[in-house]
Design an enzyme around this catalytic site. Structure first.
Site, PDB file in Angstrom:
ATOM      1  N   ARG A  27       0.833  -1.209   0.000  1.00 31.77           N
ATOM      2  CA  ARG A  27       0.000   0.000   0.000  1.00 31.77           C
ATOM      3  C   ARG A  27       0.861   1.250   0.000  1.00 31.77           C
ATOM      4  O   ARG A  27       0.352   2.358  -0.041  1.00 31.77           O
ATOM      5  CB  ARG A  27      -0.914   0.015   1.231  1.00 31.77           C
ATOM      6  CG  ARG A  27      -2.019  -0.993   1.126  1.00 31.77           C
ATOM      7  CD  ARG A  27      -2.957  -0.890   2.294  1.00 31.77           C
ATOM      8  NE  ARG A  27      -4.046  -1.829   2.132  1.00 31.77           N
ATOM      9  CZ  ARG A  27      -4.791  -2.269   3.128  1.00 31.77           C
ATOM     10  NH1 ARG A  27      -4.585  -1.843   4.354  1.00 31.77           N
ATOM     11  NH2 ARG A  27      -5.762  -3.124   2.901  1.00 31.77           N
ATOM     12  N   GLU A  39      -0.977  -9.088  -5.208  1.00 31.95           N
ATOM     13  CA  GLU A  39      -2.286  -9.690  -5.499  1.00 31.95           C
ATOM     14  C   GLU A  39      -2.164 -11.204  -5.717  1.00 31.95           C
ATOM     15  O   GLU A  39      -3.047 -11.953  -5.332  1.00 31.95           O
ATOM     16  CB  GLU A  39      -2.930  -9.014  -6.713  1.00 31.95           C
ATOM     17  CG  GLU A  39      -3.441  -7.608  -6.419  1.00 31.95           C
ATOM     18  CD  GLU A  39      -4.461  -7.563  -5.279  1.00 31.95           C
ATOM     19  OE1 GLU A  39      -5.198  -8.541  -5.071  1.00 31.95           O
ATOM     20  OE2 GLU A  39      -4.510  -6.542  -4.565  1.00 31.95           O
ATOM     21  N   THR A  45      -4.558 -16.452   0.831  1.00 28.70           N
ATOM     22  CA  THR A  45      -3.539 -16.375   1.886  1.00 28.70           C
ATOM     23  C   THR A  45      -3.867 -15.223   2.825  1.00 28.70           C
ATOM     24  O   THR A  45      -4.291 -14.157   2.375  1.00 28.70           O
ATOM     25  CB  THR A  45      -2.145 -16.141   1.247  1.00 28.70           C
ATOM     26  OG1 THR A  45      -1.882 -17.216   0.356  1.00 28.70           O
ATOM     27  CG2 THR A  45      -1.048 -16.088   2.283  1.00 28.70           C
ATOM     28  N   LEU A  82       4.147 -21.619   1.228  1.00 25.19           N
ATOM     29  CA  LEU A  82       2.939 -20.799   1.090  1.00 25.19           C
ATOM     30  C   LEU A  82       1.762 -21.613   0.555  1.00 25.19           C
ATOM     31  O   LEU A  82       0.603 -21.263   0.761  1.00 25.19           O
ATOM     32  CB  LEU A  82       3.248 -19.626   0.142  1.00 25.19           C
ATOM     33  CG  LEU A  82       2.255 -18.501   0.041  1.00 25.19           C
ATOM     34  CD1 LEU A  82       2.000 -17.868   1.395  1.00 25.19           C
ATOM     35  CD2 LEU A  82       2.759 -17.429  -0.920  1.00 25.19           C
ATOM     36  N   TYR A  84      -0.408 -23.635  -2.666  1.00 31.84           N
ATOM     37  CA  TYR A  84      -0.960 -23.190  -3.958  1.00 31.84           C
ATOM     38  C   TYR A  84       0.179 -22.781  -4.905  1.00 31.84           C
ATOM     39  O   TYR A  84       0.256 -21.628  -5.351  1.00 31.84           O
ATOM     40  CB  TYR A  84      -1.936 -22.028  -3.784  1.00 31.84           C
ATOM     41  CG  TYR A  84      -3.087 -22.348  -2.878  1.00 31.84           C
ATOM     42  CD1 TYR A  84      -4.163 -23.107  -3.339  1.00 31.84           C
ATOM     43  CD2 TYR A  84      -3.110 -21.929  -1.561  1.00 31.84           C
ATOM     44  CE1 TYR A  84      -5.226 -23.421  -2.511  1.00 31.84           C
ATOM     45  CE2 TYR A  84      -4.166 -22.245  -0.727  1.00 31.84           C
ATOM     46  CZ  TYR A  84      -5.216 -22.988  -1.204  1.00 31.84           C
ATOM     47  OH  TYR A  84      -6.253 -23.289  -0.386  1.00 31.84           O
ATOM     48  N   TYR A 122     -10.977 -11.295 -10.529  1.00 25.80           N
ATOM     49  CA  TYR A 122     -10.697 -10.528  -9.304  1.00 25.80           C
ATOM     50  C   TYR A 122      -9.317  -9.855  -9.380  1.00 25.80           C
ATOM     51  O   TYR A 122      -9.179  -8.654  -9.169  1.00 25.80           O
ATOM     52  CB  TYR A 122     -10.778 -11.423  -8.050  1.00 25.80           C
ATOM     53  CG  TYR A 122     -10.175 -10.689  -6.883  1.00 25.80           C
ATOM     54  CD1 TYR A 122     -10.900  -9.698  -6.241  1.00 25.80           C
ATOM     55  CD2 TYR A 122      -8.844 -10.905  -6.509  1.00 25.80           C
ATOM     56  CE1 TYR A 122     -10.329  -8.944  -5.226  1.00 25.80           C
ATOM     57  CE2 TYR A 122      -8.267 -10.156  -5.500  1.00 25.80           C
ATOM     58  CZ  TYR A 122      -9.014  -9.182  -4.867  1.00 25.80           C
ATOM     59  OH  TYR A 122      -8.427  -8.428  -3.890  1.00 25.80           O
ATOM     60  N   ASP A 140     -14.108  -9.840  -3.554  1.00 29.63           N
ATOM     61  CA  ASP A 140     -13.475 -11.003  -2.917  1.00 29.63           C
ATOM     62  C   ASP A 140     -14.377 -11.476  -1.773  1.00 29.63           C
ATOM     63  O   ASP A 140     -15.513 -10.984  -1.627  1.00 29.63           O
ATOM     64  CB  ASP A 140     -12.059 -10.662  -2.437  1.00 29.63           C
ATOM     65  CG  ASP A 140     -12.064  -9.788  -1.196  1.00 29.63           C
ATOM     66  OD1 ASP A 140     -13.129  -9.214  -0.860  1.00 29.63           O
ATOM     67  OD2 ASP A 140     -11.013  -9.682  -0.524  1.00 29.63           O
ATOM     68  N   CYS A 204     -18.505   0.441  13.464  1.00 36.40           N
ATOM     69  CA  CYS A 204     -18.527   0.386  11.991  1.00 36.40           C
ATOM     70  C   CYS A 204     -18.778   1.773  11.406  1.00 36.40           C
ATOM     71  O   CYS A 204     -19.739   2.446  11.774  1.00 36.40           O
ATOM     72  CB  CYS A 204     -19.614  -0.580  11.534  1.00 36.40           C
ATOM     73  SG  CYS A 204     -19.742  -0.638   9.754  1.00 36.40           S
TER      74      CYS A 204
HETATM   75 FE1  SF4 Z   1     -21.033  -5.092   8.892  1.00 35.04          FE
HETATM   76 FE2  SF4 Z   1     -22.202  -4.358  11.158  1.00 35.04          FE
HETATM   77 FE3  SF4 Z   1     -21.061  -2.549   9.585  1.00 35.04          FE
HETATM   78 FE4  SF4 Z   1     -23.298  -3.745   8.843  1.00 35.04          FE
HETATM   79  S1  SF4 Z   1     -23.026  -2.397  10.580  1.00 35.04           S
HETATM   80  S2  SF4 Z   1     -21.517  -3.386   7.555  1.00 35.04           S
HETATM   81  S3  SF4 Z   1     -22.977  -5.795   9.652  1.00 35.04           S
HETATM   82  S4  SF4 Z   1     -20.026  -4.213  10.685  1.00 35.04           S
END
Ligand code: SF4
Length: 372
Positions: A27, A39, A45, A82, A84, A122, A140, A204
């Site tokens: 990155r 990639e 992995t 590794l 594969y 992908y 993915d 989240c």
């Molecule tokens: Fe995932 Fe919970 Fe975020 Fe929804 S709220 S995308 S289930 S981590």
């Protein structure tokens, strides 16, 4: 989602990614070759494992040219452990194709990339978006899980029609010109927050956009298709010793674990017992061998090794080999195997299952240990 909600989702996600993302070596580069290598390594992995291999790989092969010029065995040697191995061989072939057909420049277009060895949809989309900022969406396992939950999908993401729907959703969500960041952000969200099992919804960044959260379905999604039992193959393996060395054979260059070295062995056929298998193995060798100890014909060691679509139970017998000259015991011009000291295989890469057997033989505490 409405267009406004889609924009808000992408903004929230990218803002989170800017501060929360893991610092990974691929990155911190824009070099398409290094992104291509990462990639390939990341296919099937874990990131932590891929990171160590990535560092080793680019140190050994710092450019596409260096990789293309290297012998296959050197590439497999760096890849050793590794699994594969087809990926390592394909990466090597892809580098040679790029050198020969594209003057050493990695194509930026996903369709052309997708025609190179070992590059599926992908990987083509990931390289095109991350290295060249092409507006393509990658899907993915992490992305499938996140989208299944975000949109509270009641059908398995493994179904082709669901995957197609996800592709369309992704293209709507993708902010133009930022595909590389966006794709990586969604995968990172799946890896760090929206994990399998228990997602960490309280932390989240896109919680307000999530339908599964709203409906209390987060731990029930994605929908899974029940898997069948994995078949188990039994294989008799001979650890054939002579003056501290073991006899190794090389697998055919193509196919599963192609080009790697292993201890001689043969798969047991239906109805065949280990003694018969052992007899068949000994008959196939160009060395005279005897069991150690001579009776009974019990495996010294059992090792279980799991591949993606089957499991192998290796029944390892200790045998003493009578080393022959270059023509072998049965007058062949080319001997079937070579004798190496197990801790000094030099440049020769061995299969992972062989590595397990060698470790067990070196540190054995008693007969019939089972190693998984
Ligand atoms: Fe995932 Fe919970 Fe975020 Fe929804 S709220 S995308 S289930 S981590």
């Amino acid at each position: 989602m409405t267009p406004e909600q889609e924009r808000r989702f992408s903004k929230d996600l990218l803002a989170w990614y800017a501060t929360a993302r893991r610092s990974l070596p691929w990155r911190r580069t824009r070099d398409p070759y290094r992104i291509l290598v990462s990639e390939f390594l990341l296919q099937q992995t874990r990131v932590e494992t891929a990171e160590a291999y990535y560092r080793r790989f680019v140190r050994r092969f710092p450019s596409l040219q260096a990789l293309a010029e290297a012998p296959q065995e050197s590439v497999l040697q760096v890849w050793q452990g590794l699994g594969y191995y087809g990926r390592g061989r394909n990466l090597h072939r892809a580098a040679q194709t790029i050198r020969d057909r594209f003057q050493g420049r990695i194509p930026s277009d996903p369709e052309t990339l997708g025609k190179l060895p070992g590059i599926g949809p992908y990987t083509a989309a990931a390289v095109a978006s991350i290295a060249f900022q092409r507006d393509v969406f990658t899907i993915d396992g992490n992305v499938k899980r996140v989208l299944s939950r975000l949109f509270a999908m009641r059908t398995s993401p493994e179904l082709p029609e669901v995957r197609k729907r996800m592709g369309k959703i992704g293209l709507r969500l993708l902010p133009r010109g930022k595909a590389g960041e966006f794709n990586q952000a969604l995968m990172e969200l799946g890896a760090l927050v929206c994990k399998p099992g228990r997602p960490d919804c309280d932390h989240c960044p896109v919680e307000r956009s999530c339908k599964a959260r709203e409906k209390g379905l987060t731990e029930r999604l994605p929908v899974r298709i029940p898997r069948g039992r994995v078949p188990v193959r039994r294989r008799v393996v001979g650890a054939i010793r002579n003056r501290g060395r073991l006899l190794f054979v090389r697998r055919p260059p193509e196919g599963l674990l192609g080009g790697l070295w292993e201890l001689p062995g043969c798969n047991l056929e239906d109805g065949e017992n280990t003694e018969q298998g052992l007899g068949r193995l000994c008959a196939s060798l160009d060395q005279d061998v005897v069991l150690q100890p001579p009776q009974p014909a019990q495996p010294h060691l059992l090792v279980r090794h799991t591949y993606s679509h089957f499991q192998e139970l290796l029944l390892v017998f200790l045998l003493a080999g009578i080393r022959r000259g270059p023509e072998g015991a049965r007058g062949r011009r080319e001997p079937l195997g070579r004798w190496y000291h197990p801790t000094n295989m030099g440049e020769h890469p061995v299969t992972r299952a062989t590595g397990k057997i060698l470790e067990e033989i070196a540190g054995r505490s008693g007969p019939r240990r089972i190693r998984r």
